[in-house]
Design an enzyme around this catalytic site. Structure first.
Site, PDB file in Angstrom:
ATOM      1  N   GLU A  25       2.299  -1.889  -4.273  1.00 51.61           N
ATOM      2  CA  GLU A  25       2.302  -1.361  -2.979  1.00 51.61           C
ATOM      3  C   GLU A  25       0.648  -1.474  -2.134  1.00 51.61           C
ATOM      4  O   GLU A  25       0.271  -2.359  -2.922  1.00 51.61           O
ATOM      5  CB  GLU A  25       2.956  -0.262  -2.168  1.00 51.61           C
ATOM      6  CG  GLU A  25       4.295  -0.154  -2.702  1.00 51.61           C
ATOM      7  CD  GLU A  25       4.605  -1.147  -0.907  1.00 51.61           C
ATOM      8  OE1 GLU A  25       3.928  -1.739  -0.261  1.00 51.61           O
ATOM      9  OE2 GLU A  25       5.623  -1.357  -0.811  1.00 51.61           O
TER      10      GLU A  25
ATOM     11  N   ASN B 242       3.831   6.305   2.532  1.00 50.05           N
ATOM     12  CA  ASN B 242       4.545   5.044   1.935  1.00 50.05           C
ATOM     13  C   ASN B 242       3.074   3.899   2.185  1.00 50.05           C
ATOM     14  O   ASN B 242       2.334   4.136   2.400  1.00 50.05           O
ATOM     15  CB  ASN B 242       5.969   5.066   2.243  1.00 50.05           C
ATOM     16  CG  ASN B 242       6.068   3.338   1.319  1.00 50.05           C
ATOM     17  OD1 ASN B 242       6.502   4.190   0.014  1.00 50.05           O
ATOM     18  ND2 ASN B 242       7.398   3.104   1.815  1.00 50.05           N
TER      19      ASN B 242
ATOM     20  N   ASN C 105       7.494   0.935   6.118  1.00 47.82           N
ATOM     21  CA  ASN C 105       7.210   0.276   5.076  1.00 47.82           C
ATOM     22  C   ASN C 105       6.243  -0.876   6.121  1.00 47.82           C
ATOM     23  O   ASN C 105       6.074  -0.469   7.262  1.00 47.82           O
ATOM     24  CB  ASN C 105       8.758  -0.717   4.324  1.00 47.82           C
ATOM     25  CG  ASN C 105       8.550  -0.602   3.333  1.00 47.82           C
ATOM     26  OD1 ASN C 105       7.630   0.454   2.996  1.00 47.82           O
ATOM     27  ND2 ASN C 105       9.720   0.569   2.494  1.00 47.82           N
TER      28      ASN C 105
ATOM     29  N   ASP D 293      10.922  -4.962   2.881  1.00 53.66           N
ATOM     30  CA  ASP D 293       9.643  -4.124   2.339  1.00 53.66           C
ATOM     31  C   ASP D 293       8.295  -4.497   3.277  1.00 53.66           C
ATOM     32  O   ASP D 293       8.848  -3.617   4.308  1.00 53.66           O
ATOM     33  CB  ASP D 293       9.596  -4.236   1.120  1.00 53.66           C
ATOM     34  CG  ASP D 293       9.526  -2.906   0.440  1.00 53.66           C
ATOM     35  OD1 ASP D 293       8.456  -2.587   0.753  1.00 53.66           O
ATOM     36  OD2 ASP D 293       9.142  -2.822  -0.493  1.00 53.66           O
TER      37      ASP D 293
END
Length: 282
Positions: free
Chosen positions: A15, A97, A143, A193
Protein backbone atom coordinates in the site's frame (compact mmCIF):
# COMPACT_ATOMS: atom_id res chain seq x y z
CA UNK A 1 1.00 1.05 -21.70
CA UNK A 2 3.69 -1.37 -20.51
CA UNK A 3 3.70 -2.59 -16.92
CA UNK A 4 7.12 -3.38 -15.44
CA UNK A 5 8.22 -4.87 -12.13
CA UNK A 6 9.99 -2.29 -9.98
CA UNK A 7 10.41 -4.56 -6.93
CA UNK A 8 9.60 -8.25 -6.98
CA UNK A 9 8.02 -8.97 -3.59
CA UNK A 10 5.34 -10.98 -1.83
CA UNK A 11 3.77 -8.26 0.29
CA UNK A 12 0.61 -9.42 2.01
CA UNK A 13 -0.95 -5.97 1.62
CA UNK A 14 1.28 -3.58 -0.30
CA UNK A 15 0.00 0.00 0.00
CA UNK A 16 0.75 3.70 0.05
CA UNK A 17 3.38 4.42 -2.64
CA UNK A 18 4.84 7.89 -2.06
CA UNK A 19 7.67 9.66 -3.84
CA UNK A 20 10.18 11.13 -1.39
CA UNK A 21 11.66 13.90 -3.54
CA UNK A 22 14.30 14.94 -1.01
CA UNK A 23 15.74 11.42 -0.84
CA UNK A 24 15.01 10.49 -4.46
CA UNK A 25 13.24 7.29 -3.50
CA UNK A 26 9.85 5.65 -3.36
CA UNK A 27 8.27 4.73 -0.03
CA UNK A 28 5.65 2.00 0.31
CA UNK A 29 4.36 -0.28 3.04
CA UNK A 30 3.17 -3.82 3.60
CA UNK A 31 0.39 -3.15 6.09
CA UNK A 32 -0.13 -6.68 7.37
CA UNK A 33 3.58 -7.50 7.11
CA UNK A 34 4.39 -4.48 9.34
CA UNK A 35 7.09 -3.32 6.94
CA UNK A 36 8.17 0.02 5.48
CA UNK A 37 9.96 -0.33 2.13
CA UNK A 38 12.11 2.13 0.21
CA UNK A 39 13.23 1.86 -3.40
CA UNK A 40 15.69 4.06 -5.27
CA UNK A 41 14.99 3.59 -9.00
CA UNK A 42 18.26 5.26 -10.01
CA UNK A 43 20.51 2.86 -8.10
CA UNK A 44 18.14 -0.03 -7.48
CA UNK A 45 18.87 0.19 -3.75
CA UNK A 46 16.15 -1.13 -1.47
CA UNK A 47 15.63 -1.08 2.29
CA UNK A 48 13.05 -2.74 4.53
CA UNK A 49 12.22 -1.72 8.09
CA UNK A 50 9.94 -3.82 10.28
CA UNK A 51 7.57 -1.94 12.58
CA UNK A 52 6.15 -3.22 15.85
CA UNK A 53 2.58 -2.74 14.61
CA UNK A 54 0.61 -2.94 11.39
CA UNK A 55 1.52 0.19 9.42
CA UNK A 56 -1.02 1.84 7.12
CA UNK A 57 1.21 4.50 5.58
CA UNK A 58 4.66 6.10 5.73
CA UNK A 59 5.24 9.68 4.53
CA UNK A 60 8.31 11.96 4.45
CA UNK A 61 8.72 14.65 7.10
CA UNK A 62 9.87 18.17 6.25
CA UNK A 63 12.87 17.96 8.57
CA UNK A 64 13.83 14.43 7.62
CA UNK A 65 12.58 11.07 8.81
CA UNK A 66 9.10 9.62 8.38
CA UNK A 67 5.63 9.89 9.87
CA UNK A 68 3.87 6.53 10.26
CA UNK A 69 0.16 5.77 10.43
CA UNK A 70 0.25 2.84 12.86
CA UNK A 71 -2.36 0.59 14.44
CA UNK A 72 -2.37 2.55 17.69
CA UNK A 73 -1.78 6.05 16.36
CA UNK A 74 0.76 8.30 14.68
CA UNK A 75 4.46 7.64 15.14
CA UNK A 76 7.58 9.52 14.09
CA UNK A 77 10.85 8.13 12.81
CA UNK A 78 13.56 10.73 13.32
CA UNK A 79 16.50 11.13 10.90
CA UNK A 80 18.64 9.03 13.26
CA UNK A 81 16.04 6.22 12.89
CA UNK A 82 14.82 6.55 16.49
CA UNK A 83 11.06 6.20 17.08
CA UNK A 84 8.60 8.19 19.17
CA UNK A 85 4.83 8.56 19.35
CA UNK A 86 3.23 11.81 18.17
CA UNK A 87 -0.27 10.67 19.09
CA UNK A 88 -1.32 7.35 20.58
CA UNK A 89 -4.92 6.10 20.76
CA UNK A 90 -5.53 2.37 21.05
CA UNK A 91 -8.95 1.20 19.86
CA UNK A 92 -9.45 -2.58 20.09
CA UNK A 93 -10.23 -4.15 16.73
CA UNK A 94 -9.16 -1.08 14.73
CA UNK A 95 -6.05 -0.42 12.65
CA UNK A 96 -4.51 2.28 10.51
CA UNK A 97 -5.01 2.36 6.75
CA UNK A 98 -4.12 4.82 4.00
CA UNK A 99 -2.98 8.39 4.72
CA UNK A 100 -1.99 11.51 2.78
CA UNK A 101 -0.29 14.83 3.43
CA UNK A 102 -2.39 17.93 2.71
CA UNK A 103 -1.10 21.13 1.08
CA UNK A 104 -0.66 22.69 4.55
CA UNK A 105 1.58 19.81 5.68
CA UNK A 106 -0.97 18.12 7.95
CA UNK A 107 -1.44 14.35 7.81
CA UNK A 108 -4.89 13.02 6.92
CA UNK A 109 -4.84 9.57 8.46
CA UNK A 110 -7.46 6.89 7.87
CA UNK A 111 -8.48 3.96 10.06
CA UNK A 112 -10.72 0.92 9.71
CA UNK A 113 -11.81 -2.07 11.74
CA UNK A 114 -10.15 -5.39 11.00
CA UNK A 115 -13.63 -6.81 10.29
CA UNK A 116 -14.39 -3.80 8.01
CA UNK A 117 -17.57 -3.03 9.96
CA UNK A 118 -19.48 0.00 8.62
CA UNK A 119 -18.90 3.09 10.74
CA UNK A 120 -15.90 1.56 12.48
CA UNK A 121 -13.31 3.74 10.75
CA UNK A 122 -12.36 7.40 10.72
CA UNK A 123 -10.45 10.04 8.79
CA UNK A 124 -8.50 12.44 11.01
CA UNK A 125 -6.36 15.53 10.47
CA UNK A 126 -3.10 15.43 12.41
CA UNK A 127 -0.84 18.46 12.80
CA UNK A 128 2.88 18.45 13.46
CA UNK A 129 2.20 19.44 17.07
CA UNK A 130 0.16 16.27 17.56
CA UNK A 131 -3.28 17.88 17.50
CA UNK A 132 -5.81 15.40 16.12
CA UNK A 133 -9.22 16.34 14.72
CA UNK A 134 -11.62 13.64 13.53
CA UNK A 135 -12.93 14.88 10.18
CA UNK A 136 -15.08 11.86 9.24
CA UNK A 137 -16.31 9.47 11.91
CA UNK A 138 -18.62 7.14 9.97
CA UNK A 139 -16.26 5.32 7.63
CA UNK A 140 -15.90 1.61 6.83
CA UNK A 141 -12.56 1.37 4.96
CA UNK A 142 -10.82 4.75 4.79
CA UNK A 143 -8.66 4.78 1.67
CA UNK A 144 -7.37 7.10 -1.06
CA UNK A 145 -7.11 10.82 -0.28
CA UNK A 146 -5.69 13.54 -2.52
CA UNK A 147 -5.97 17.20 -3.51
CA UNK A 148 -6.51 19.06 -6.78
CA UNK A 149 -3.56 21.03 -8.22
CA UNK A 150 -5.03 24.32 -6.98
CA UNK A 151 -5.73 22.90 -3.52
CA UNK A 152 -9.43 23.77 -3.64
CA UNK A 153 -10.76 20.19 -3.83
CA UNK A 154 -10.10 17.05 -1.82
CA UNK A 155 -10.79 13.59 -3.23
CA UNK A 156 -11.60 10.69 -0.93
CA UNK A 157 -12.53 7.01 -1.04
CA UNK A 158 -14.41 4.90 1.50
CA UNK A 159 -14.00 1.66 -0.44
CA UNK A 160 -17.31 -0.17 0.26
CA UNK A 161 -19.28 2.82 -1.10
CA UNK A 162 -17.76 2.11 -4.55
CA UNK A 163 -17.41 5.88 -5.02
CA UNK A 164 -14.76 8.51 -5.41
CA UNK A 165 -16.09 11.55 -3.55
CA UNK A 166 -14.95 15.14 -3.80
CA UNK A 167 -15.07 17.81 -1.09
CA UNK A 168 -14.65 21.54 -1.27
CA UNK A 169 -11.38 22.27 0.55
CA UNK A 170 -10.30 25.40 2.41
CA UNK A 171 -6.52 25.30 2.15
CA UNK A 172 -6.05 28.18 4.61
CA UNK A 173 -8.09 26.53 7.36
CA UNK A 174 -7.32 22.94 6.40
CA UNK A 175 -11.01 22.05 6.39
CA UNK A 176 -13.40 20.26 4.07
CA UNK A 177 -16.78 21.59 2.93
CA UNK A 178 -19.55 20.30 0.69
CA UNK A 179 -19.29 16.65 -0.42
CA UNK A 180 -20.47 15.13 -3.68
CA UNK A 181 -19.77 11.98 -5.72
CA UNK A 182 -17.21 12.37 -8.50
CA UNK A 183 -17.59 8.88 -9.98
CA UNK A 184 -18.81 5.39 -9.08
CA UNK A 185 -17.39 1.94 -9.74
CA UNK A 186 -19.89 -0.46 -11.28
CA UNK A 187 -20.58 -3.93 -9.88
CA UNK A 188 -18.06 -6.48 -11.06
CA UNK A 189 -15.28 -3.95 -11.63
CA UNK A 190 -13.79 -4.15 -8.14
CA UNK A 191 -13.60 -1.61 -5.33
CA UNK A 192 -11.84 1.76 -5.39
CA UNK A 193 -8.77 1.77 -3.14
CA UNK A 194 -5.88 4.25 -3.27
CA UNK A 195 -5.72 7.32 -5.53
CA UNK A 196 -3.41 10.00 -6.81
CA UNK A 197 -4.03 13.28 -8.64
CA UNK A 198 -1.98 14.35 -11.66
CA UNK A 199 -0.90 17.77 -12.92
CA UNK A 200 -4.01 18.01 -15.11
CA UNK A 201 -6.26 17.48 -12.10
CA UNK A 202 -7.22 13.96 -13.19
CA UNK A 203 -7.75 11.31 -10.51
CA UNK A 204 -6.06 7.92 -10.88
CA UNK A 205 -7.76 5.16 -8.88
CA UNK A 206 -6.52 1.65 -8.05
CA UNK A 207 -9.17 -1.09 -8.19
CA UNK A 208 -9.05 -3.83 -5.57
CA UNK A 209 -10.32 -7.04 -7.20
CA UNK A 210 -10.51 -5.06 -10.42
CA UNK A 211 -7.02 -5.73 -11.85
CA UNK A 212 -6.82 -2.18 -13.17
CA UNK A 213 -6.16 1.49 -12.64
CA UNK A 214 -8.62 4.07 -13.90
CA UNK A 215 -8.15 7.75 -14.61
CA UNK A 216 -11.05 10.17 -14.21
CA UNK A 217 -11.10 13.75 -15.47
CA UNK A 218 -12.00 16.56 -13.03
CA UNK A 219 -15.63 16.35 -14.14
CA UNK A 220 -15.80 12.62 -13.34
CA UNK A 221 -15.47 11.27 -16.89
CA UNK A 222 -13.61 7.98 -17.19
CA UNK A 223 -10.96 8.55 -19.84
CA UNK A 224 -8.41 5.77 -19.30
CA UNK A 225 -8.34 2.18 -18.06
CA UNK A 226 -5.01 0.41 -17.54
CA UNK A 227 -5.37 -3.32 -17.07
CA UNK A 228 -2.84 -5.08 -14.83
CA UNK A 229 -1.94 -8.75 -14.38
CA UNK A 230 -2.74 -8.85 -10.64
CA UNK A 231 -6.28 -8.75 -9.23
CA UNK A 232 -5.69 -6.80 -6.04
CA UNK A 233 -4.36 -3.39 -7.07
CA UNK A 234 -4.17 -1.20 -3.98
CA UNK A 235 -2.70 2.25 -4.72
CA UNK A 236 -0.70 4.34 -7.17
CA UNK A 237 1.58 7.39 -7.12
CA UNK A 238 3.80 9.25 -9.55
CA UNK A 239 7.51 9.09 -8.93
CA UNK A 240 10.94 9.37 -10.49
CA UNK A 241 12.97 12.52 -11.00
CA UNK A 242 10.38 14.00 -13.37
CA UNK A 243 7.29 12.51 -11.64
CA UNK A 244 6.24 10.76 -14.84
CA UNK A 245 6.40 7.10 -13.76
CA UNK A 246 3.32 5.65 -12.08
CA UNK A 247 4.20 3.26 -9.24
CA UNK A 248 1.57 0.72 -8.25
CA UNK A 249 1.30 -1.37 -5.08
CA UNK A 250 -0.47 -4.74 -5.01
CA UNK A 251 -1.63 -7.36 -2.50
CA UNK A 252 -1.81 -11.14 -2.20
CA UNK A 253 -3.77 -11.43 1.05
CA UNK A 254 -6.97 -13.46 0.75
CA UNK A 255 -6.09 -14.98 -2.62
CA UNK A 256 -6.18 -18.77 -2.86
CA UNK A 257 -3.86 -18.78 -5.87
CA UNK A 258 -2.05 -15.42 -6.07
CA UNK A 259 -0.62 -14.27 -9.36
CA UNK A 260 3.22 -14.51 -9.28
CA UNK A 261 3.40 -10.70 -9.19
CA UNK A 262 0.78 -10.24 -6.46
CA UNK A 263 2.45 -8.29 -3.65
CA UNK A 264 5.07 -6.72 -5.93
CA UNK A 265 5.67 -3.04 -6.64
CA UNK A 266 4.89 -2.35 -10.29
CA UNK A 267 5.66 0.68 -12.44
CA UNK A 268 4.15 2.19 -15.59
CA UNK A 269 6.90 4.34 -17.16
CA UNK A 270 5.89 7.69 -18.66
CA UNK A 271 2.25 7.20 -17.65
CA UNK A 272 1.56 10.90 -17.07
CA UNK A 273 2.70 13.93 -15.12
CA UNK A 274 2.44 13.85 -11.36
CA UNK A 275 2.42 16.63 -8.79
CA UNK A 276 5.07 17.25 -6.13
CA UNK A 277 3.79 15.99 -2.80
CA UNK A 278 4.22 18.02 0.40
CA UNK A 279 6.10 16.58 3.36
CA UNK A 280 4.57 16.32 6.83
CA UNK A 281 5.35 19.41 8.91
CA UNK A 282 6.15 17.66 12.12
Amino acid sequence: MTCEVAVRAEAALGEGPTWDAEAGRLLWVDILGSRVHTFDPASGRRTVRTTEQHVGAAKPRAGGGLVLNLRDGIGLLDPDDSFRWLHRETVPGRRANDAAVAPDGSLWAGTMRYDEAPGGGTLSRVTGEGTVETVLDDVAVSNGTGWSPDGRLMYYIDSPTRRIDVFAYDADAGRIGDRRPLAGIEDGAGFPDGLTVDADGCVWVALWDGAAIRRYTPDGTLDRVIELPVPRVTACAFGGADLTDLYVTTARTGLDAPHPLSGSLLVLPDAGQGLPQPAFRG
